[in-house]
Motif scaffolding. Structure first.
Motif, PDB file in Angstrom:
ATOM      1  N   LYS A 387       1.100  -1.411   0.250  1.00 23.77           N
ATOM      2  CA  LYS A 387      -0.180  -0.090  -0.034  1.00 23.77           C
ATOM      3  C   LYS A 387       0.760   0.645   0.189  1.00 23.77           C
ATOM      4  N   LYS A 388       1.981   0.865   0.439  1.00 22.04           N
ATOM      5  CA  LYS A 388       2.589   2.088   1.074  1.00 22.04           C
ATOM      6  C   LYS A 388       3.654   2.396  -0.494  1.00 22.04           C
ATOM      7  N   LYS A 389       4.017   1.433  -1.103  1.00 20.10           N
ATOM      8  CA  LYS A 389       4.675   1.502  -2.344  1.00 20.10           C
ATOM      9  C   LYS A 389       3.540   2.376  -3.667  1.00 20.10           C
ATOM     10  N   ARG A 390       2.482   1.623  -3.577  1.00 21.45           N
ATOM     11  CA  ARG A 390       1.091   1.741  -4.361  1.00 21.45           C
ATOM     12  C   ARG A 390       1.135   4.121  -3.840  1.00 21.45           C
ATOM     13  N   ASP A 391       1.200   3.581  -2.648  1.00 21.41           N
ATOM     14  CA  ASP A 391       1.068   5.240  -2.411  1.00 21.41           C
ATOM     15  C   ASP A 391       1.919   5.922  -2.768  1.00 21.41           C
ATOM     16  N   ASP A 392       3.389   5.727  -3.035  1.00 17.67           N
ATOM     17  CA  ASP A 392       4.287   6.485  -3.335  1.00 17.67           C
ATOM     18  C   ASP A 392       4.019   6.616  -4.473  1.00 17.67           C
ATOM     19  N   ALA A 393       3.558   5.672  -5.175  1.00 18.26           N
ATOM     20  CA  ALA A 393       4.203   5.754  -6.775  1.00 18.26           C
ATOM     21  C   ALA A 393       2.587   6.632  -7.430  1.00 18.26           C
ATOM     22  N   LEU A 394       1.498   6.434  -6.611  1.00 20.34           N
ATOM     23  CA  LEU A 394       0.820   7.810  -7.281  1.00 20.34           C
ATOM     24  C   LEU A 394       0.748   8.922  -7.065  1.00 20.34           C
ATOM     25  N   LYS A 395       1.665   8.817  -5.429  1.00 20.59           N
ATOM     26  CA  LYS A 395       2.153  10.319  -5.257  1.00 20.59           C
ATOM     27  C   LYS A 395       3.028  11.188  -7.004  1.00 20.59           C
ATOM     28  N   GLN A 396       4.106  10.206  -7.295  1.00 24.26           N
ATOM     29  CA  GLN A 396       5.392  10.611  -7.589  1.00 24.26           C
ATOM     30  C   GLN A 396       3.678  11.009  -9.190  1.00 24.26           C
ATOM     31  N   ILE A 397       3.344   9.900  -9.245  1.00 21.25           N
ATOM     32  CA  ILE A 397       2.576  10.527 -11.004  1.00 21.25           C
ATOM     33  C   ILE A 397       1.813  11.876 -11.116  1.00 21.25           C
ATOM     34  N   ILE A 398       1.159  11.864  -9.482  1.00 19.89           N
ATOM     35  CA  ILE A 398       0.630  13.558  -9.228  1.00 19.89           C
ATOM     36  C   ILE A 398       1.560  14.573  -9.609  1.00 19.89           C
ATOM     37  N   ASP A 399       2.287  14.002  -8.662  1.00 19.46           N
ATOM     38  CA  ASP A 399       3.789  15.212  -8.938  1.00 19.46           C
ATOM     39  C   ASP A 399       3.710  15.560 -10.190  1.00 19.46           C
ATOM     40  N   ARG A 400       4.363  14.441 -10.764  1.00 19.18           N
ATOM     41  CA  ARG A 400       5.050  14.472 -12.757  1.00 19.18           C
ATOM     42  C   ARG A 400       3.630  14.934 -13.510  1.00 19.18           C
ATOM     43  N   GLN A 401       2.673  15.055 -13.382  1.00 19.96           N
ATOM     44  CA  GLN A 401       1.568  15.040 -14.205  1.00 19.96           C
ATOM     45  C   GLN A 401       1.395  16.846 -13.473  1.00 19.96           C
ATOM     46  N   ILE A 402       1.336  17.408 -12.513  1.00 22.87           N
ATOM     47  CA  ILE A 402       0.908  18.697 -11.976  1.00 22.87           C
ATOM     48  C   ILE A 402       2.103  19.529 -12.291  1.00 22.87           C
ATOM     49  N   GLU A 403       3.749  18.496 -12.050  1.00 17.27           N
ATOM     50  CA  GLU A 403       4.697  19.495 -13.693  1.00 17.27           C
ATOM     51  C   GLU A 403       4.422  19.844 -14.820  1.00 17.27           C
ATOM     52  N   GLU A 404       4.270  19.022 -15.335  1.00 16.98           N
ATOM     53  CA  GLU A 404       3.866  18.710 -17.518  1.00 16.98           C
ATOM     54  C   GLU A 404       3.072  20.003 -17.313  1.00 16.98           C
ATOM     55  N   ASP A 406       2.283  22.323 -15.320  1.00 15.65           N
ATOM     56  CA  ASP A 406       2.921  24.041 -15.085  1.00 15.65           C
ATOM     57  C   ASP A 406       3.575  24.141 -16.414  1.00 15.65           C
ATOM     58  N   THR A 407       4.007  23.014 -16.622  1.00 13.85           N
ATOM     59  CA  THR A 407       5.307  23.734 -18.116  1.00 13.85           C
ATOM     60  C   THR A 407       4.505  23.957 -19.452  1.00 13.85           C
ATOM     61  N   LYS A 408       3.733  23.028 -19.321  1.00 11.73           N
ATOM     62  CA  LYS A 408       2.501  23.473 -20.483  1.00 11.73           C
ATOM     63  C   LYS A 408       1.584  25.046 -20.797  1.00 11.73           C
ATOM     64  N   GLU A 409       1.212  25.034 -19.356  1.00 14.33           N
ATOM     65  CA  GLU A 409       0.994  26.546 -18.948  1.00 14.33           C
ATOM     66  C   GLU A 409       2.023  28.014 -19.683  1.00 14.33           C
ATOM     67  N   ILE A 410       2.817  27.493 -19.554  1.00 15.68           N
ATOM     68  CA  ILE A 410       4.235  28.125 -19.195  1.00 15.68           C
ATOM     69  C   ILE A 410       4.517  28.241 -21.095  1.00 15.68           C
ATOM     70  N   GLU A 411       4.877  27.531 -21.674  1.00 13.60           N
ATOM     71  CA  GLU A 411       4.304  27.353 -23.175  1.00 13.60           C
ATOM     72  C   GLU A 411       3.524  27.839 -23.691  1.00 13.60           C
ATOM     73  N   ASP A 412       2.295  27.550 -23.274  1.00 20.63           N
ATOM     74  CA  ASP A 412       1.428  27.818 -24.196  1.00 20.63           C
ATOM     75  C   ASP A 412       1.446  29.850 -23.845  1.00 20.63           C
ATOM     76  N   GLU A 413       1.635  30.394 -22.598  1.00 24.60           N
ATOM     77  CA  GLU A 413       1.953  31.934 -22.872  1.00 24.60           C
ATOM     78  C   GLU A 413       3.306  32.482 -22.890  1.00 24.60           C
ATOM     79  N   SER A 414       4.154  31.880 -23.328  1.00 22.29           N
ATOM     80  CA  SER A 414       5.747  31.892 -24.501  1.00 22.29           C
ATOM     81  C   SER A 414       4.665  32.183 -26.109  1.00 22.29           C
ATOM     82  N   ASN A 415       3.713  31.303 -25.956  1.00 23.50           N
ATOM     83  CA  ASN A 415       3.628  31.172 -27.127  1.00 23.50           C
ATOM     84  C   ASN A 415       1.866  31.918 -28.186  1.00 23.50           C
ATOM     85  N   ASN A 416       2.067  32.962 -27.385  1.00 25.03           N
ATOM     86  CA  ASN A 416       0.385  33.612 -27.423  1.00 25.03           C
ATOM     87  C   ASN A 416       0.682  34.669 -28.357  1.00 25.03           C
TER      88      ASN A 416
END
Length: 424
Positions: A387-404, A406-416
């Motif tokens: 369960k701890k491994k699953r929670d850690d993996a899920l947290k990593q996925i969520i953190d990666r998704q948030i980071e992606e 944020d990166t996409k929003e920055i790119e969109d703003e620069s290309n506007n």
């Protein structure tokens, strides 16, 4: 081999100690069997070794299959097991088995197999599981002595009364272990002392009946074990003196390092050298060092039972480990105590080392149940880890998704293209 070991569940230390005790038993049993071969003229040493190997092989098969069963299933099995063992004990008393011309009313013959089975050992195991079940059930309830008298004490005394005429030592062992388990299970002390008083009174009444009807076949062994106790207390000569003297000679001959494997002399004179008095043969051949090694293994097993009981996932599991594990250690201490004349002759074997199918098999049943409890503990720990491994993996996925994102929003703003205008 690795695949087989991978399938073993439960406490690995208990597995290892049980395997070591079984492994240690081969040389002493093989050596002591010469008493039966050359003195009694029965069978061959290799035959006895193969027979012992068969008993142990079946014993480990029992451990394997029993430890696969979820331990809470034994709660229900004990309820049906109590009436079964009572009927079996009644049959054992009245069927009048003889082995080698001697009274062996503690044993029954298994049909079509030709194997003798000591029913009191099965009753012991079933009763300890039943008592553990009851104590776990009433642990958080209010109850009176009258409530427990019928459901708890009636089955206990019924089994004790049926075993007592033929086997006092087992009866005393069962009663002491039941009282120990009930004390640990927080049964009210005033009730426990009352029952102990009733038990002593019932025992004295039983002795009166045995003295009044000495020729009754049911009481045929009462004079034997009562004489052993009286003579041991009064320090009078007894028929068992021969066995004890030979056992003490064997122990004294062993000194520090022993005479060496297979070089025991007293095995040719000591009755039951491969079962009841095998500890004396071990000391004679392997010395005090060998004796300390055996005692160390049993003490290590005892401490492991304590540790696994503390970590058990439920009160029932805790009581199962204590109720089935502690008697194994206590029986070993009794066997060793008899060999050095600290106790009167009892007929208790050295668990997992002495020859004899019933003792090995029922010890293996108890160990299998204990491992089933530790397996559950292991599974709970594994589930938490997963369960701890699953929670850690899920947290990593969520953190990666948030980071992606944020990166996409920055790119969109620069290309506007309207961004410079909007900024003005």
């Amino acid at each position: 081999m690795n695949r087989l070991v991978a399938q073993l569940r439960g406490d690995k230390v208990i597995w290892a100690i049980v395997f070591l005790l079984a492994l240690v038993s081969f040389l002493p049993v093989y050596s002591a069997s010469t008493n039966l071969v050359y003195v009694i003229g029965k069978g061959s040493t290799l035959g006895y070794l193969v027979k012992h190997l068969g008993h142990l092989f079946l014993g480990f098969a029992i451990i394997y299959f029993v430890h696969k069963v979820p331990y809470h299933y034994f709660r229900a099995l004990s309820i049906f097991g109590i009436p079964f063992v009572i009927i079996l004990l009644l049959y054992t008393i009245f069927q009048g088995t003889t082995i080698g011309g001697a009274n062996a009313s503690r044993w029954v013959q298994i049909p079509f197999v030709g194997v003798s089975f000591q029913t009191s050992t099965l009753a012991f195991t079933v009763l300890m599981v039943y008592v553990a079940r009851y104590l776990a059930k009433v642990s958080d309830k209010e109850y009176s002595f009258k409530d427990s008298l019928l459901e708890l004490w009636l089955p206990i005394f019924a089994i004790l009364v049926l075993i007592l005429p033929t086997n006092f030592s087992t009866t005393a062992l069962i009663f002491s272990m039941v009282c120990m388990l009930i004390f640990i299970g927080h049964y009210p002390l005033k009730y426990l002392f009352s029952v102990m008083g009733i038990g002593i009174a019932a025992f004295l009444l039983f002795l009166l009946f045995a003295k009044a009807f000495p020729d009754n076949r049911i009481f045929s062994r009462v004079s034997t074990w009562s004489a052993r106790i009286e003579r041991f207390i009064d320090n009078k000569p007894t028929d068992d003196d021969y066995q004890i003297e030979k056992a003490k000679i064997a122990i004294a001959s062993g000194e520090l390092y022993g005479l060496g494997p297979g070089k025991s002399v007293q095995k040719n004179f000591l009755p039951q050298s491969s079962s009841d008095f095998i500890f004396a043969i071990i000391v004679e051949e392997y010395g005090i060092i060998g004796a300390i090694g055996i005692i160390f293994l049993y003490l290590l097993l005892f401490f492991r039972f304590i540790i696994t009981a503390q970590n058990a996932p439920s009160l029932f599991g805790k009581l199962l480990i204590i109720g089935l594990g502690f008697p194994i250690i206590f029986q070993a201490m009794v066997n060793m105590g008899v060999a050095v004349e600290l106790l009167p002759v009892t007929g208790q074997t050295l668990p997992l080392i002495s020859s004899g199918g019933t003792s090995i098999w029922m010890t293996c049943v108890a160990i299998g149940i204990i491992l089933s409890v530790t397996k559950k503990e292991e599974e709970v720990a594994l589930d938490e880890e997963n369960k701890k491994k699953r929670d850690d993996a899920l947290k990593q996925i969520i953190d990666r998704q948030i980071e992606e994102n944020d990166t996409k929003e920055i790119e969109d703003e620069s290309n506007n293209p309207l961004e410079p205008v909007l900024n003005q």
